[in-house]
Every structure is written in C-alpha cells, then in structure tokens.
Scaffold this active site. Structure first.
Site, short mmCIF file in Angstrom:
data_model
loop_
_atom_site.label_atom_id
_atom_site.label_comp_id
_atom_site.label_asym_id
_atom_site.label_seq_id
_atom_site.Cartn_x
_atom_site.Cartn_y
_atom_site.Cartn_z
NE ARG A 114 -46.79 100.07 72.60
CZ ARG A 114 -45.40 100.31 73.36
NH1 ARG A 114 -44.31 100.58 73.00
NH2 ARG A 114 -45.40 99.68 74.79
NE ARG A 121 -35.83 91.15 83.25
CZ ARG A 121 -35.98 91.56 82.02
NH1 ARG A 121 -35.57 90.92 81.04
NH2 ARG A 121 -36.33 92.85 82.03
NE ARG A 157 -47.79 102.76 77.12
CZ ARG A 157 -46.34 102.20 77.75
NH1 ARG A 157 -45.60 103.04 77.94
NH2 ARG A 157 -46.16 100.76 77.70
CE LYS A 181 -37.24 97.55 85.81
NZ LYS A 181 -36.29 97.13 84.96
NE ARG A 203 -44.82 93.68 78.51
CZ ARG A 203 -44.63 95.04 78.70
NH1 ARG A 203 -45.93 95.73 78.20
NH2 ARG A 203 -43.76 95.69 79.04
#
Length: 227
Positions: free
Chosen positions: A160, A93, A127, A19, A171
């Site tokens: 992380r 949202r 990542r 996004k 999430r």
C-alpha cells in the site's frame, strides 16, 4: 469500601508503535472506555453529522482538521462518559487541543509509547497485501511462502502507498513535529509516563504494572498473568 477516583488517561505513540494493540489490552484488563479520534471521525463522516461534513471537507483538501473542530467532536463525546474511566487515543494532537481538554477534564496520566522510528519503519514497510482478498503478510512475522506471491492464489502481492518507505518516513516526521510539543506540555505537568522498547509484548507488562497501581484488573480469566 474505598471508592477509587476515576482515571482519565491519554495514550500517545507514532503510527505503527503498537498503540492499537496496547489500547485493546488496556480495555480488556482495566475496563476503560476507549475513545479514538480516528474512529469517531469516521463514524461522524459516515453519519454525515455537521462535524463529520466539516471534517471531511478538510480531509478531502489534504489539510489537517482545525483544532476547534477536533476539540468540539471529542469533548461532545466525552460528555456521555463522565461516570467512566476512559482512554483517549489520537487526541489531543496539538497543544491547543490539550489546553482545551484541560479546561473540561483533569487528565491523570499520559502513556507515551517511545518506539524507535527505525523499528517502526521496518515494521510498517514489511507489510504486503493481496488486494483481492485483503490477506496481509509481514516479511518479518508472517512472510509468504514465495516472496511477493500470495500463498493461496499465486497472485502478486502489493505494498500500500501508506506502507512505502518514503510515505512512512513522512508520516513519522509529521507525527514527531506535531506531537513533540504535546509530549513536552504533559511532561512539564508531570503527567507523562514514557514506555520505551522495540516490541509491544515487552512494553506491555510495564504498562500493565503501572496501570495496576491505579485500577484493578477487571478481566476474569488469566487476571494474574498480563498478556
């Protein structure tokens, strides 16, 4: 000279769907004002505005910021953008936020990035970072020379918490549960335009072509070739 009506758009997509990249390209090519709820929240919390202090109290408790606070924050900011084309990111949202937005502004189009959750999961969990320098590696696109080790210092890399598989799954599930009704709301209004794919660079030309039917390309160089 024909004056085009102003374009009011919303972009939606799960975390890791590309996004941010797509929004940056839309702004570059079509000169729209980009209003990100996350950026605006951070700015207000930093400046310790009334809304910022309120929002922080909810974030510190680990709960969602209520609809009325988010709506007040975004609508207040939009007042200054009445003469511009704009792109909303991260808002609305919830259906309540979408309805409140509708009372003030007419939304013309909602761009939905329909990227498979498995693709996003692979993208985000790949990542790894070097904490001291902030260097980011991606096991798919830019892996370290030695797995788990920083190229320059030889220090171990870490993942992380946000990028750990179980967190990413949570999430994505939370996004799905929260925004599915919003997508449905806009689909029923005939405003939802979904772009499906697994790679940002392959989705982008379709979004570019779609927006070209609504706005001229403002970027001076390479205007003919969408990037």
């Amino acid at each position: 000279m024909v004056v085009r009506p102003l374009l009011r758009a919303v972009i939606m997509g799960p975390p890791g769907s590309g996004k941010g990249t797509i929004s940056a390209r839309i702004i570059k090519h079509f000169g729209m004002k980009h209003l990100s709820s996350g950026d605006l929240l951070r700015d207000n919390m930093q400046k310790k505005t009334e809304v910022g202090i309120l929002a922080k109290s909810y974030i510190d408790q680990g709960v969602l910021i209520p609809d009325d606070i988010m709506t007040r924050l975004m609508l207040n900011e939009l007042k200054g953008l009445d003469r511009y084309n704009w792109l909303l990111d991260g808002f609305p949202r919830t259906v309540a936020q979408a309805e409140a937005l509708d009372k003030e502004w007419q939304i013309d189009t909602v761009i939905d990035l329909d990227v498979p959750f498995e693709t996003i999961k692979c993208r985000l969990t790949a990542r790894w970072i070097h904490p001291a320098s902030g260097r980011v590696y991606n096991l798919e696109f830019s892996p370290p020379k030695v797995q788990g080790i920083d190229d320059i210092t030889g220090d171990p890399l870490v993942q992380r918490d946000d990028d750990k598989p179980e967190t990413v799954t949570k999430r994505l599930q939370a996004y799905d549960a929260q925004t599915k009704p919003v997508l449905e709301y806009y689909r029923e209004k005939g405003l939802l335009k979904s772009f499906s794919g697994t790679e940002t660079n392959k989705i982008w030309p379709y979004i570019y072509a779609f927006l070209q039917t609504k706005l001229p390309d403002m970027s001076q160089k390479d205007a003919a070739t969408p990037r």
